[in-house]
Design a protein around this motif. Sequence first.
Motif, short mmCIF file in Angstrom:
data_model
loop_
_atom_site.label_atom_id
_atom_site.label_comp_id
_atom_site.label_asym_id
_atom_site.label_seq_id
_atom_site.Cartn_x
_atom_site.Cartn_y
_atom_site.Cartn_z
N PRO A 42 -7.78 11.56 -8.75
CA PRO A 42 -8.92 11.55 -7.83
C PRO A 42 -10.07 10.63 -8.24
O PRO A 42 -10.87 10.23 -7.41
N ARG B 63 2.59 4.46 -0.97
CA ARG B 63 2.36 5.50 -1.98
C ARG B 63 0.94 5.50 -2.54
O ARG B 63 0.65 6.21 -3.49
N ILE B 64 0.03 4.73 -1.94
CA ILE B 64 -1.32 4.67 -2.49
C ILE B 64 -2.01 6.04 -2.42
O ILE B 64 -2.69 6.44 -3.36
N MET B 65 -1.84 6.75 -1.33
CA MET B 65 -2.49 8.07 -1.22
C MET B 65 -1.92 9.04 -2.25
O MET B 65 -2.65 9.85 -2.82
N GLU B 66 -0.65 8.94 -2.52
CA GLU B 66 -0.02 9.78 -3.54
C GLU B 66 -0.64 9.49 -4.91
O GLU B 66 -0.93 10.40 -5.69
N GLN C 278 -9.83 0.38 -0.23
CA GLN C 278 -8.47 0.73 -0.63
C GLN C 278 -7.45 -0.29 -0.13
O GLN C 278 -6.37 -0.41 -0.68
N GLU C 279 -7.81 -1.06 0.90
CA GLU C 279 -6.89 -2.06 1.45
C GLU C 279 -6.65 -3.23 0.50
O GLU C 279 -5.69 -3.97 0.66
N TYR D 146 -10.89 7.54 -6.13
CA TYR D 146 -11.75 7.60 -4.94
C TYR D 146 -13.16 7.13 -5.27
O TYR D 146 -13.88 6.64 -4.40
N PHE E 77 -3.69 8.21 -5.45
CA PHE E 77 -5.08 8.68 -5.43
C PHE E 77 -5.14 10.20 -5.59
O PHE E 77 -6.03 10.71 -6.26
N GLU E 78 -4.23 10.92 -4.98
CA GLU E 78 -4.22 12.38 -5.11
C GLU E 78 -3.91 12.79 -6.55
O GLU E 78 -4.46 13.77 -7.04
N GLU F 78 -11.80 3.23 3.07
CA GLU F 78 -10.48 2.71 3.47
C GLU F 78 -10.44 1.20 3.34
O GLU F 78 -9.42 0.64 2.92
N ASN G 225 0.82 -1.22 0.00
CA ASN G 225 0.00 0.00 0.00
C ASN G 225 0.85 1.27 0.00
O ASN G 225 0.30 2.37 0.05
#
Length: 125
Positions: free
Chosen positions: A56, A47-50, A68-69, A59, A52-53, A65, A45
């Motif tokens: 977008p 860098r996953i938020m990077e 996303q797991e 999302y 997604f940002e 969450e 997981n």
Amino acid sequence: MTSRGKDIYARMNNNEYAALSVMVGNDFFNSKMISVRGKIRNIGNARIMELFEANPYMYKIYPTENGQEVIAVFQIYEGDDEYIDFSTTPPPRDSFSFGGKEVSKHGYYITEECTSCALVHQTVQ
């Protein structure tokens, strides 16, 4: 990145190498292409938020969450290939490498007299 339940996850998880090509443009003669091939690794997981940002829309596909797991991120950490800009004539072509791999020259060899492409190769960092 991909979901752990997909066939591509199993294929990527069971292989040391991957390749991808991307072309952008309205038509071939106004397009640019990049190809990358190299060694891959599953970084879970990280860098996953990077990701997604930067995209977008993800999302909407994975809104929670818990959803996303199930995602795993793969990284091409050593590789090479080339970039070609088909919007100009002759199309410029640049070879590149990363992660300590040496640059491989790409292109076509016809004869010593053939200079219509005049390809220039360089390392992109």
